[in-house]
Design an enzyme around this catalytic site. Structure first.
Site, PDB file in Angstrom:
ATOM      1  N   PRO A  23       0.856  -1.206   0.000  1.00 39.71           N
ATOM      2  CA  PRO A  23       0.000   0.000   0.000  1.00 39.71           C
ATOM      3  C   PRO A  23       0.883   1.244   0.000  1.00 39.71           C
ATOM      4  O   PRO A  23       1.837   1.319   0.764  1.00 39.71           O
ATOM      5  CB  PRO A  23      -0.763  -0.122   1.329  1.00 39.71           C
ATOM      6  CG  PRO A  23       0.085  -0.993   2.207  1.00 39.71           C
ATOM      7  CD  PRO A  23       0.862  -1.898   1.295  1.00 39.71           C
ATOM      8  N   CYS A 107       3.404   2.919   9.625  1.00 38.51           N
ATOM      9  CA  CYS A 107       3.573   4.259   9.038  1.00 38.51           C
ATOM     10  C   CYS A 107       4.443   5.125   9.956  1.00 38.51           C
ATOM     11  O   CYS A 107       4.146   5.277  11.144  1.00 38.51           O
ATOM     12  CB  CYS A 107       2.216   4.919   8.807  1.00 38.51           C
ATOM     13  SG  CYS A 107       2.390   6.557   8.087  1.00 38.51           S
ATOM     14  N   ASN A 207       9.244  -7.171   3.103  1.00 40.33           N
ATOM     15  CA  ASN A 207       9.074  -5.932   2.329  1.00 40.33           C
ATOM     16  C   ASN A 207      10.272  -4.997   2.521  1.00 40.33           C
ATOM     17  O   ASN A 207      10.795  -4.879   3.616  1.00 40.33           O
ATOM     18  CB  ASN A 207       7.779  -5.234   2.785  1.00 40.33           C
ATOM     19  CG  ASN A 207       7.633  -3.810   2.283  1.00 40.33           C
ATOM     20  OD1 ASN A 207       7.492  -2.886   3.072  1.00 40.33           O
ATOM     21  ND2 ASN A 207       7.675  -3.620   0.991  1.00 40.33           N
ATOM     22  N   GLY A 231       6.809  -2.257  -3.132  1.00 39.23           N
ATOM     23  CA  GLY A 231       6.221  -0.922  -3.185  1.00 39.23           C
ATOM     24  C   GLY A 231       6.858  -0.080  -4.283  1.00 39.23           C
ATOM     25  O   GLY A 231       6.520  -0.195  -5.461  1.00 39.23           O
TER      26      GLY A 231
HETATM   27  C1  LIG Z   1       4.677   7.367  -0.912  1.00 37.91           C
HETATM   28  C2  LIG Z   1       4.529   6.198   0.030  1.00 37.91           C
HETATM   29  C3  LIG Z   1       3.305   5.973   0.635  1.00 37.91           C
HETATM   30  C4  LIG Z   1       3.164   4.892   1.510  1.00 37.91           C
HETATM   31  N1  LIG Z   1       1.940   4.661   2.069  1.00 37.91           N
HETATM   32  C5  LIG Z   1       1.760   3.571   2.870  1.00 37.91           C
HETATM   33  C6  LIG Z   1       0.474   3.230   3.377  1.00 37.91           C
HETATM   34  O1  LIG Z   1      -0.541   3.872   3.093  1.00 37.91           O
HETATM   35  N2  LIG Z   1       0.395   2.142   4.194  1.00 37.91           N
HETATM   36  C7  LIG Z   1       1.487   1.373   4.519  1.00 37.91           C
HETATM   37  O2  LIG Z   1       1.383   0.398   5.254  1.00 37.91           O
HETATM   38  N3  LIG Z   1       2.709   1.674   4.020  1.00 37.91           N
HETATM   39  C8  LIG Z   1       2.868   2.721   3.207  1.00 37.91           C
HETATM   40  N4  LIG Z   1       4.087   2.976   2.666  1.00 37.91           N
HETATM   41  C9  LIG Z   1       5.192   2.040   2.905  1.00 37.91           C
HETATM   42  C10 LIG Z   1       5.246   0.956   1.817  1.00 37.91           C
HETATM   43  O3  LIG Z   1       4.082   0.148   1.855  1.00 37.91           O
HETATM   44  C11 LIG Z   1       6.484   0.051   2.002  1.00 37.91           C
HETATM   45  O4  LIG Z   1       6.404  -0.576   3.255  1.00 37.91           O
HETATM   46  C12 LIG Z   1       7.780   0.843   1.928  1.00 37.91           C
HETATM   47  O5  LIG Z   1       7.774   1.760   0.855  1.00 37.91           O
HETATM   48  C13 LIG Z   1       8.986  -0.113   1.752  1.00 37.91           C
HETATM   49  O6  LIG Z   1       8.811  -0.960   0.641  1.00 37.91           O
HETATM   50  P1  LIG Z   1       9.451  -0.627  -0.814  1.00 37.91           P
HETATM   51  O7  LIG Z   1      10.926  -0.389  -0.601  1.00 37.91           O
HETATM   52  O8  LIG Z   1       9.162  -1.848  -1.638  1.00 37.91           O
HETATM   53  O9  LIG Z   1       8.795   0.614  -1.319  1.00 37.91           O
HETATM   54  C14 LIG Z   1       4.258   4.043   1.803  1.00 37.91           C
HETATM   55  C15 LIG Z   1       5.489   4.293   1.177  1.00 37.91           C
HETATM   56  C16 LIG Z   1       5.630   5.337   0.301  1.00 37.91           C
HETATM   57  C17 LIG Z   1       6.969   5.558  -0.368  1.00 37.91           C
END
Ligand SMILES: Cc1cc2nc3c(=O)[nH]c(=O)nc-3n(C[C@H](O)[C@H](O)[C@H](O)COP(=O)(O)O)c2cc1C
Length: 332
Positions: A23, A107, A207, A231
């Protein structure tokens, strides 16, 4: 060499059952989620939705619940701090066709944490447990929890946490391998995810920082997790899911015309539910993610920030296709 290792990888079957789009508030809207499902993501999750907002019937929160059946299986992610809000929210979202409910305990954003929600719950385990119980006892849907590895290196999550969450009904746990104090920087701490995997009676989805098929496989191998959540690595590159599900990393590279048709599909789907006065500002954010990693990308991004009608988009996409074709010819 890596390709060979990939073909041999006995974990392939495991993560095809758990290759989840993370998300991301402001990025993973219904259109992008549909694109990722078409590319092979096995599940998606809504952007985080305030449990309190749903109980108050806030229009903003309710808009975040929009989804299309093509996205299924889809989870709805709730955030908040009061178990009572989660009770009402769980009851409400359970009637809307979602496949699971995810609880946000990761978050790191100041405003969220200062209100006692998100990763603040990692330093208040009784509150987190009460929230998981509140959701589990007000839904028949599976409940999952998304956590970080702790608040800080001094305050990692306790080894008992996975069993506590499972004991209250959590069916799976997604772990972003960073502390709250890391925010989004520094390397993902795979060893800490592995510690949670070892202690968890329920499947753990790893993740963090899967920017390529190889990164994703490394994360899976290093942690022994049951699944992967991706993500930022999927923004502008939903083909990462295709590379992982087909078992052929090279399939992840799309032809230029497929990039263009994917962006058009995303645009058409966005126009179904975003009013035209907001459409282009939201689209630009998505579009810019596709324009990177090739010669001429910086210049084109400079022009893409001005897109504010269909004709502009069409011009930018024609240029994008030409640049991608030229890049392919240089690399062949
Ligand atoms: C712009 C942005 C918005 C995000 N919004 C959420 C969210 O609404 N809920 C959540 O659990 N994590 C949120 N995250 C965290 C991501 O779900 C993820 O855990 C994090 O980016 C690390 O994974 P990645 O390196 O694959 O991006 C957000 C991350 C980013 C960069």
């Amino acid at each position: 060499m890596y390709m060979f290792a990939f073909m041999e990888n006995s974990t392939l079957r495991k993560y095809t059952h758990g290759l989840v789009l993370a998300p991301m508030a402001g990025s993973t809207d219904s259109a992008f989620r549909r694109i990722c499902r078409r590319m092979g993501a096995t599940a998606v999750v809504t952007e985080m939705v305030a449990a309190a907002g749903l109980s108050r019937r806030s229009v903003k929160s309710h808009k975040l619940l929009r989804f299309n059946n093509e996205e299924k299986p889809i989870g709805v992610q709730l955030f908040g701090k009061r178990p009572g809000d989660f009770e009402r929210a769980a009851e409400l979202v359970s009637k809307l066709g979602f496949d699971f409910i995810d609880i946000n305990a990761g978050c790191p954003v100041k405003k969220v944490v200062n209100s006692g929600s998100g990763s603040a719950l990692l330093r208040n385990i009784p509150a987190l447990i009460a929230i998981v119980r509140a959701v589990s006892s007000n839904t028949s849907l599976p409940v999952t929890v998304k956590i970080r590895i702790g608040w800080s290196p001094e305050e990692p999550v306790p080894d008992s946490l996975p069993a506590l969450l499972a004991g209250e009904g959590a069916a799976a746990i997604a772990v972003h391998g960073r502390y709250r104090s890391d925010m989004f920087s520094g390397e993902v701490r795979k060893g800490e995810i592995e510690r949670i995997v070892r202690n968890s009676p329920v499947p753990v989805i790893a993740n963090g920082d899967s920017r390529s098929v190889c990164d994703a496989l490394d994360l899976l191998d290093a942690t022994g997790a049951a699944g992967l959540m991706i993500g930022r690595g999927s923004l502008g590159n939903p083909w990462i899911f295709r590379g992982l599900t087909t078992g052929e990393p090279l399939d992840a590279y799309p032809l230029p015309r497929e990039v263009i048709s994917t962006i058009w599909q995303q645009y058409e789907m966005m126009s179904e539910y975003i009013p035209v006065n907001h459409l282009y500002s939201i689209l630009r954010g998505q579009l810019l993610k596709y324009i990177r990693g090739f010669r001429g990308a910086a210049d084109l991004r400079g022009r893409a920030v001005g897109v504010d009608c269909r004709e502009d988009l069409s011009d930018i996409l024609s240029e994008l296709e030409e640049l991608l074709i030229a890049e392919r010819q240089r690399n062949s």
